[in-house]
Design a protein around this motif. Sequence first.
Motif, PDB file in Angstrom:
ATOM      1  N   PRO A 118     -50.186 -26.714 -20.758  1.00 52.65           N
ATOM      2  CA  PRO A 118     -49.030 -27.492 -20.304  1.00 52.65           C
ATOM      3  C   PRO A 118     -48.146 -27.906 -21.474  1.00 52.65           C
ATOM      4  N   GLU A 121     -43.738 -32.056 -22.007  1.00 51.80           N
ATOM      5  CA  GLU A 121     -43.090 -32.725 -20.887  1.00 51.80           C
ATOM      6  C   GLU A 121     -44.026 -32.826 -19.691  1.00 51.80           C
ATOM      7  N   GLU A 122     -44.764 -31.749 -19.415  1.00 50.57           N
ATOM      8  CA  GLU A 122     -45.701 -31.770 -18.295  1.00 50.57           C
ATOM      9  C   GLU A 122     -46.812 -32.782 -18.523  1.00 50.57           C
ATOM     10  N   THR A 126     -47.430 -36.026 -16.187  1.00 51.96           N
ATOM     11  CA  THR A 126     -48.738 -36.245 -15.569  1.00 51.96           C
ATOM     12  C   THR A 126     -49.255 -37.648 -15.900  1.00 51.96           C
TER      13      THR A 126
END
Length: 138
Positions: A118, A121-122, A126
Amino acid sequence: MSSEFKEFAMRGNVVDLAVGVVIGAAFGRVVTSLVDDILMPPLGILIGGVDFKDLKLILRQGVLDAEGKVTDVTLNYGNFIQSIIDFLIIALAIFMVVKLMNRLKRRKAASPDVPPAPTKEEVLLTEIRDALRGPGRV
């Protein structure tokens, strides 16, 4: 009409087909040379020094052709045998190439792709999502 022809000629499948035909023709010449120049001479020696191209059955002797030359009418079964051998070698070579390509496709399909890690940003999104849910929420 010119632009339509250009669009037709530049389609991927038309170009691929053209490349396949050219490569196939060149491959056929290579295999024919392999058969004529490498395989058939030793085979001819093994069967008593016979060249397959010389094998023929004379149907009628001494026929006058259009140019005024006297020739025999022959059934050239040696050329036919040569063509069958060419075909079998070409078919075997194509079979081996297709078999290799199928094996490579199966290996590629069998090996699972590892999902990409990931992005930053991901990961942050999260963490934000998990923080907004709070403890004990699903």
